[in-house]
Motif scaffolding. Structure first.
Motif, short mmCIF file in Angstrom:
data_model
loop_
_atom_site.label_atom_id
_atom_site.label_comp_id
_atom_site.label_asym_id
_atom_site.label_seq_id
_atom_site.Cartn_x
_atom_site.Cartn_y
_atom_site.Cartn_z
N GLU A 270 50.22 30.00 45.14
CA GLU A 270 49.63 30.14 46.46
C GLU A 270 49.11 28.78 46.92
O GLU A 270 48.94 27.87 46.11
CB GLU A 270 48.50 31.17 46.45
CG GLU A 270 47.36 30.83 45.50
CD GLU A 270 46.31 31.92 45.41
OE1 GLU A 270 45.12 31.57 45.35
OE2 GLU A 270 46.68 33.11 45.41
N GLU B 98 46.24 26.78 49.81
CA GLU B 98 45.02 27.01 50.59
C GLU B 98 44.83 25.89 51.60
O GLU B 98 45.07 24.71 51.29
CB GLU B 98 43.80 27.11 49.68
CG GLU B 98 42.53 27.49 50.42
CD GLU B 98 41.36 27.77 49.48
OE1 GLU B 98 40.58 28.70 49.75
OE2 GLU B 98 41.26 27.07 48.45
N LYS C 57 44.15 31.23 52.56
CA LYS C 57 45.14 31.11 51.50
C LYS C 57 46.46 31.75 51.94
O LYS C 57 46.44 32.80 52.59
CB LYS C 57 44.66 31.80 50.23
CG LYS C 57 43.62 31.03 49.44
CD LYS C 57 43.28 31.74 48.15
CE LYS C 57 42.26 30.94 47.33
NZ LYS C 57 41.95 31.63 46.06
N LYS C 58 47.55 31.09 51.58
CA LYS C 58 48.86 31.71 51.78
C LYS C 58 49.35 32.16 50.42
O LYS C 58 49.54 31.35 49.50
CB LYS C 58 49.86 30.75 52.41
CG LYS C 58 51.21 31.42 52.66
CD LYS C 58 52.11 30.61 53.56
CE LYS C 58 53.38 31.40 53.85
NZ LYS C 58 54.30 30.67 54.75
N LEU C 59 49.55 33.47 50.27
CA LEU C 59 49.98 34.04 49.00
C LEU C 59 51.49 33.93 48.85
O LEU C 59 52.21 33.73 49.83
CB LEU C 59 49.55 35.51 48.91
CG LEU C 59 48.07 35.79 49.20
CD1 LEU C 59 47.79 37.28 49.06
CD2 LEU C 59 47.16 34.98 48.30
N GLU C 60 51.97 34.08 47.64
CA GLU C 60 53.41 33.97 47.40
C GLU C 60 54.18 35.04 48.17
O GLU C 60 55.34 34.86 48.52
CB GLU C 60 53.71 34.07 45.90
CG GLU C 60 55.15 33.73 45.56
CD GLU C 60 55.36 33.46 44.09
OE1 GLU C 60 56.52 33.26 43.70
OE2 GLU C 60 54.38 33.45 43.33
#
Length: 421
Positions: free
Chosen positions: A2, A4, A19-22
């Motif tokens: 991930e 951020e 946050k950008k998650l997978e």
């Protein structure tokens, strides 16, 4: 994996961050996020600030004296741009979004034989293309609901005899016409007609920066050189010219996007729209070339760096478009959010790559179809990532589509469920 992005920090603590998650989802991770994310006025202010910062720092040219920051967006201060901003603001405050862009496939006739064609399963022999009057009615209805960019595509749009008439018909005080083409027919005569009709920008579809590879993928020897000469011709007539490409897993691993960017720069082009490789059309059920999270982040960082350094042409990648900063500035996934796609037969889909029909303009008004789309559980929410690359969305809405079916597939033949749950 991930990433951020921090927007406000104090004493080593993240106050506002995301946050950008997978999975592609974007979640607030700062101390103030739980409070601010509930406030629509905060989202609106943040969107305006991010948009203003982008417009302030980017210029690729001038159109009638006004600054152009992106050749797929109206110039700064123009009436279409003011309409677009009003639409984005309304979309933040209302319970449903309003479209600001329409992609219109005016024909599915094409001289190329691309194995990857996104429109490859749309061509019908049992239906007639929209007539000139039907196409004009669609343009009228699109402008009425707020559309400010009308992108003519295909097939090959220059195979449609009334294309110049349709481009001329667009009310330039409300919307600007752009075109996607394979480039074979960008002759001196056609380019003059496009210029006279008021075409704002043209995007040449490029599969590879290497002539031999491009021609092989298009099934047409010699097309690359012809197309390059055509796009240079369009630029010489004052039409903003750029590339339209797509990022495959294997191509990105080879660094093709950098070579394509250099080629566009050497030619003096003004933009590159760089889509993620989306399994659709002939390759609807083939996910082998979809980008990994790592590769999408690689493209996102490359695009963001080009924007920061004011590189012309920018690489306007879908991976950047699905990033934290783009999502917060009102973009994210365009499908059924700020854009929709109209087929040559009048079906309305969320975007070029989402092969789902929510209705046909020959049977009911465009606005009614749009409202049906944005209220459907698959599209009644903004998404920071491309749904067509989401395995849960594909499970419910793509995998059940029969291999022999024409596209777009009727949405009422699929389950009406929220794929996120």
């Amino acid at each position: 994996m991930e990433t951020e992005q921090v927007f406000l920090k104090l004493f080593g603590r993240n106050l506002i961050s995301y946050k950008k998650l997978e999975s592609g989802q974007i979640v607030g991770s700062g101390i103030l996020n739980p409070i601010l994310d509930r406030l629509s006025i905060y989202r609106l202010i943040f969107m305006i600030l991010l948009q203003a910062n982008f417009y302030k720092n980017m210029e690729v040219g001038r159109w009638k004296g006004k600054v152009v920051t992106n050749t797929f967006a109206p110039p700064v201060g123009s009436r279409p741009m003011i309409r677009a901003l009003k639409g984005l603001v309304k979309s933040q405050l209302m319970p449903y979004p309003l479209p600001i862009a329409m992609t219109f496939a005016v024909t599915y006739r094409c001289q190329c034989k691309c194995v990857h064609c996104s429109a490859g399963r749309h061509l019908r022999k049992d239906k007639k293309e929209l007539s000139t009057e039907e196409a004009k009615k669609l343009i009228d209805e699109a402008q009425k609901i707020g559309v400010t960019i009308i992108a003519f595509t295909g097939g090959e749009p220059l195979l449609r005899e009334d294309l110049f008439e349709l481009i001329s018909y667009v009310d330039k005080k409300k919307a600007l016409p752009v075109m996607f083409t394979n480039g074979q027919f960008l002759t001196e005569e056609n380019v003059n007609k496009l210029s006279e009709a008021g075409l704002y920008s043209v995007f040449l579809s490029i599969d590879s920066p290497y002539a031999e590879e491009h021609d092989k993928l298009r099934g047409m020897p010699g097309l690359f050189e012809t197309a390059i000469e055509g796009v240079k011709r369009a630029a010489s007539k004052g039409i903003f010219a750029g590339f339209s490409g797509y990022a495959t897993r294997s191509g990105t691993e080879r660094g093709l996007y950098k070579k394509l960017h250099k080629l566009a720069s050497d030619l003096g082009l003004k933009n590159i729209i760089y889509f993620d490789c989306v399994p659709t059309g002939h390759l609807l059920h083939d996910t082998s070339e979809m980008l990994t999270f790592k590769l999408r982040e690689e493209l996102h960082k490359y695009s963001a760096k080009a924007f920061r350094k004011k590189v012309v042409p920018p690489l306007s990648s879908q991976s950047w478009q699905n990033s934290v900063e783009a999502y917060l500035s009102g973009i994210g996934c365009l499908a059924g959010n700020i854009q929709y796609y109209a087929t040559a037969y009048g079906d309305i889909s969320p975007c070029d790559f989402s092969p789902l029909s929510f209705g046909n303009i020959r049977k009911e008004p465009l606005k009614k179809i749009w409202m049906r789309m944005v209220k459907h559980p698959a599209y009644n929410h903004r998404s920071p990532f491309c749904r067509m690359q989401d395995k849960n969305f594909r499970h419910f809405y793509i995998d059940p589509i029969p291999d022999e079916a024409y596209l777009p597939y009727p949405i009422n033949k699929l389950p009406s469920v929220d794929y996120r749950k």
